[in-house]
Design an enzyme around this catalytic site. Structure first.
Site, mmCIF file in Angstrom:
data_model
loop_
_atom_site.group_PDB
_atom_site.id
_atom_site.type_symbol
_atom_site.label_atom_id
_atom_site.label_comp_id
_atom_site.label_asym_id
_atom_site.label_seq_id
_atom_site.Cartn_x
_atom_site.Cartn_y
_atom_site.Cartn_z
ATOM 1 N N LYS A 1 46.173 35.258 32.601
ATOM 2 C CA LYS A 1 46.606 36.229 33.625
ATOM 3 C C LYS A 1 48.134 36.196 33.763
ATOM 4 O O LYS A 1 48.724 35.128 33.899
ATOM 5 C CB LYS A 1 45.925 35.920 34.963
ATOM 6 C CG LYS A 1 46.235 36.971 36.021
ATOM 7 C CD LYS A 1 45.273 36.904 37.182
ATOM 8 C CE LYS A 1 45.643 37.890 38.279
ATOM 9 N NZ LYS A 1 45.577 39.287 37.814
ATOM 10 N N HIS B 1 42.257 32.069 38.565
ATOM 11 C CA HIS B 1 41.989 32.985 37.446
ATOM 12 C C HIS B 1 42.195 32.260 36.119
ATOM 13 O O HIS B 1 42.836 31.199 36.077
ATOM 14 C CB HIS B 1 42.933 34.198 37.492
ATOM 15 C CG HIS B 1 42.555 35.217 38.510
ATOM 16 N ND1 HIS B 1 42.972 35.147 39.827
ATOM 17 C CD2 HIS B 1 41.788 36.333 38.418
ATOM 18 C CE1 HIS B 1 42.479 36.175 40.496
ATOM 19 N NE2 HIS B 1 41.753 36.919 39.678
ATOM 20 N N SER C 1 43.680 47.006 43.665
ATOM 21 C CA SER C 1 43.957 45.682 43.088
ATOM 22 C C SER C 1 42.650 45.024 42.659
ATOM 23 O O SER C 1 42.658 44.055 41.905
ATOM 24 C CB SER C 1 44.683 44.805 44.101
ATOM 25 O OG SER C 1 43.880 44.623 45.255
ATOM 26 N N ASN C 2 41.521 45.582 43.131
ATOM 27 C CA ASN C 2 40.226 45.001 42.732
ATOM 28 C C ASN C 2 39.131 46.057 42.886
ATOM 29 O O ASN C 2 38.918 46.575 43.985
ATOM 30 C CB ASN C 2 39.918 43.775 43.603
ATOM 31 C CG ASN C 2 38.885 42.893 42.952
ATOM 32 O OD1 ASN C 2 37.811 43.364 42.588
ATOM 33 N ND2 ASN C 2 39.208 41.624 42.777
ATOM 34 N N PHE C 3 38.448 46.352 41.785
ATOM 35 C CA PHE C 3 37.425 47.403 41.802
ATOM 36 C C PHE C 3 36.031 46.867 42.097
ATOM 37 O O PHE C 3 35.075 47.636 42.108
ATOM 38 C CB PHE C 3 37.424 48.147 40.462
ATOM 39 C CG PHE C 3 38.509 49.186 40.376
ATOM 40 C CD1 PHE C 3 38.317 50.450 40.907
ATOM 41 C CD2 PHE C 3 39.728 48.902 39.795
ATOM 42 C CE1 PHE C 3 39.317 51.412 40.861
ATOM 43 C CE2 PHE C 3 40.742 49.853 39.736
ATOM 44 C CZ PHE C 3 40.531 51.108 40.273
ATOM 45 N N THR D 1 44.865 41.079 44.062
ATOM 46 C CA THR D 1 43.836 40.978 45.108
ATOM 47 C C THR D 1 44.297 40.047 46.231
ATOM 48 O O THR D 1 44.128 40.356 47.413
ATOM 49 C CB THR D 1 42.523 40.445 44.489
ATOM 50 O OG1 THR D 1 42.174 41.306 43.419
ATOM 51 C CG2 THR D 1 41.408 40.386 45.510
ATOM 52 N N GLY E 1 43.799 50.080 37.330
ATOM 53 C CA GLY E 1 43.359 48.771 37.807
ATOM 54 C C GLY E 1 44.361 47.684 37.490
ATOM 55 O O GLY E 1 44.213 46.548 37.939
HETATM 56 N N1 LIG Z 1 41.767 45.965 39.589
HETATM 57 C C1 LIG Z 1 40.807 45.161 39.096
HETATM 58 O O1 LIG Z 1 39.652 45.165 39.556
HETATM 59 C C2 LIG Z 1 41.151 44.234 37.953
HETATM 60 C C3 LIG Z 1 40.167 43.382 37.398
HETATM 61 C C4 LIG Z 1 40.523 42.613 36.280
HETATM 62 C C5 LIG Z 1 41.807 42.693 35.757
HETATM 63 N N2 LIG Z 1 42.720 43.516 36.356
HETATM 64 C C6 LIG Z 1 44.068 43.703 35.809
HETATM 65 O O2 LIG Z 1 43.957 44.558 34.683
HETATM 66 C C7 LIG Z 1 45.001 44.279 33.756
HETATM 67 C C8 LIG Z 1 44.385 44.025 32.372
HETATM 68 O O3 LIG Z 1 43.557 42.880 32.442
HETATM 69 P P1 LIG Z 1 42.850 42.300 31.099
HETATM 70 O O4 LIG Z 1 42.152 41.069 31.564
HETATM 71 O O5 LIG Z 1 42.094 43.358 30.397
HETATM 72 O O6 LIG Z 1 44.158 41.900 30.236
HETATM 73 P P2 LIG Z 1 44.267 41.814 28.653
HETATM 74 O O7 LIG Z 1 45.539 41.067 28.389
HETATM 75 O O8 LIG Z 1 43.002 41.302 28.057
HETATM 76 O O9 LIG Z 1 44.447 43.343 28.191
HETATM 77 C C9 LIG Z 1 45.615 44.093 28.397
HETATM 78 C C10 LIG Z 1 45.788 44.995 27.176
HETATM 79 O O10 LIG Z 1 46.857 45.923 27.424
HETATM 80 C C11 LIG Z 1 47.525 46.097 26.180
HETATM 81 N N3 LIG Z 1 48.848 46.721 26.356
HETATM 82 C C12 LIG Z 1 50.070 46.150 26.434
HETATM 83 N N4 LIG Z 1 51.012 47.098 26.592
HETATM 84 C C13 LIG Z 1 50.361 48.286 26.595
HETATM 85 C C14 LIG Z 1 50.796 49.641 26.738
HETATM 86 N N5 LIG Z 1 52.084 49.959 26.894
HETATM 87 N N6 LIG Z 1 49.846 50.627 26.741
HETATM 88 C C15 LIG Z 1 48.544 50.319 26.602
HETATM 89 N N7 LIG Z 1 48.084 49.042 26.453
HETATM 90 C C16 LIG Z 1 48.987 48.057 26.458
HETATM 91 C C17 LIG Z 1 47.556 44.696 25.588
HETATM 92 O O11 LIG Z 1 47.848 44.709 24.211
HETATM 93 C C18 LIG Z 1 46.136 44.217 25.908
HETATM 94 O O12 LIG Z 1 45.221 44.554 24.885
HETATM 95 C C19 LIG Z 1 45.765 43.088 34.360
HETATM 96 O O13 LIG Z 1 46.879 43.581 35.084
HETATM 97 C C20 LIG Z 1 44.763 42.454 35.306
HETATM 98 O O14 LIG Z 1 45.368 41.747 36.373
HETATM 99 C C21 LIG Z 1 42.409 44.269 37.432
#
Ligand SMILES: NC(=O)c1ccc[n+]([C@@H]2O[C@H](COP(=O)([O-])OP(=O)(O)OC[C@H]3O[C@@H](n4cnc5c(N)ncnc54)[C@H](O)[C@@H]3O)[C@@H](O)[C@H]2O)c1
Length: 238
Positions: free
Chosen positions: A139, A135, A101-103, A146, A75
């Site tokens: 972010k 957002h 890009s969005n679940f 998305t 995601g």
């Molecule tokens: N596809 C979707 O529906 C959707 C929805 C929300 C967020 N997102 C995406 O998901 C991602 C995470 O979002 P979030 O809000 O949880 O961010 P966040 O910053 O709260 O969490 C990200 C985590 O990843 C960790 N991290 C960094 N490097 C790493 C590595 N090499 N291996 C494992 N972990 C590592 C960080 O320390 C952090 O704890 C972003 O890219 C965001 O855009 C996607």
């Protein structure tokens, strides 16, 4: 299922709650401080991996899962430029990747309506289209993954548009995408078609992160035991 979470931030924690409530267990959690535990040996004890980490770590995490032969739901956004290459590697190695890009179910409904609306707008050149996404301030990528998906869908259906750019470049064939970062907003996406006399707005507002987390766990349930490349279209039958 026994799941691994790669990235234990806002989304990783929400996914853990949803996964446990659906009867799954978490066998491995990887974040920045224990990346050395991301080994094939550890991954092979699990059914499916779910990655919500960072744009700079997602590709390496996906490749590690391919090497271990474990399906991955990704995601994380902001790694679009690598998607084609990763999809080819997935096919070559006969592995399994579910990406979106969005679940959120609601956003995926918006995706379907967005394509339909863009097709209709070929007959109505008096409307110009622009987009806005909002957002929270932590972010890392802008515009959102998305928003990029929505813009690419419009470009594929609306003949008079063939590019998008952040804040727009003033040319008629370009879709201007405004990215706003404020407060703790989970995600707002708005597609606006405006003429001299009115405007139409196609808007999604995420009330919390739960919708994204639920979609990701449903994706993990779907990909378990499969090979190939999947998106929410497969799950939702859109
Ligand atoms: N596809 C979707 O529906 C959707 C929805 C929300 C967020 N997102 C995406 O998901 C991602 C995470 O979002 P979030 O809000 O949880 O961010 P966040 O910053 O709260 O969490 C990200 C985590 O990843 C960790 N991290 C960094 N490097 C790493 C590595 N090499 N291996 C494992 N972990 C590592 C960080 O320390 C952090 O704890 C972003 O890219 C965001 O855009 C996607």
């Amino acid at each position: 299922m026994k799941l691994a979470l790669l990235g234990y931030g806002k989304m990783g924690r929400e996914i853990e709650r949803v996964a446990l409530s659906r009867g799954h267990s978490i066998g491995l959690v990887i974040d920045i401080s224990n990346q050395n535990e991301l080994t094939s040996e550890n991954l092979q004890k699990l059914d499916v991996v779910i990655d919500f980490s960072t744009p700079s770590s997602a590709v390496a995490n996906i490749l590690a899962c391919f090497d271990a032969g474990i399906p991955i739901v990704c995601g994380t956004t902001g790694w679009n430029k690598d998607l084609l290459r990763i999809s080819e590697i997935c096919k070559e190695k006969n592995q399994a990747l579910f990406h979106s890009s969005n679940f959120s179910i609601g956003v995926n409904i918006l995706f379907a309506v967005n394509e339909y609306l863009a097709g209709i707008m070929n007959g109505f050149p008096q409307y110009d289209v622009r987009m806005e996404e909002t957002h929270h301030t932590q972010k890392l990528d802008a515009p959102s993954g998305t928003a990029i998906t929505i813009a690419e869908q419009i470009i594929s259906r609306l003949d008079r548009k063939n590019a998008w750019s952040l804040y727009g470049n003033g040319s008629h064939d370009d879709i201007a995408v405004k990215a706003i970062r404020e407060g703790d907003i989970n995600g707002i996406h708005d597609v606006i078609y405006e003429s001299d006399v009115d405007y139409i707005s196609l808007k999604h507002y995420a009330k919390s992160r739960k919708g994204f987390a639920l979609g990701a766990v449903i994706a993990a349930e779907y990909i378990n035991g499969k090979k190939g490349i999947y998106t929410m279209r497969n799950v939702m039958g859109l």
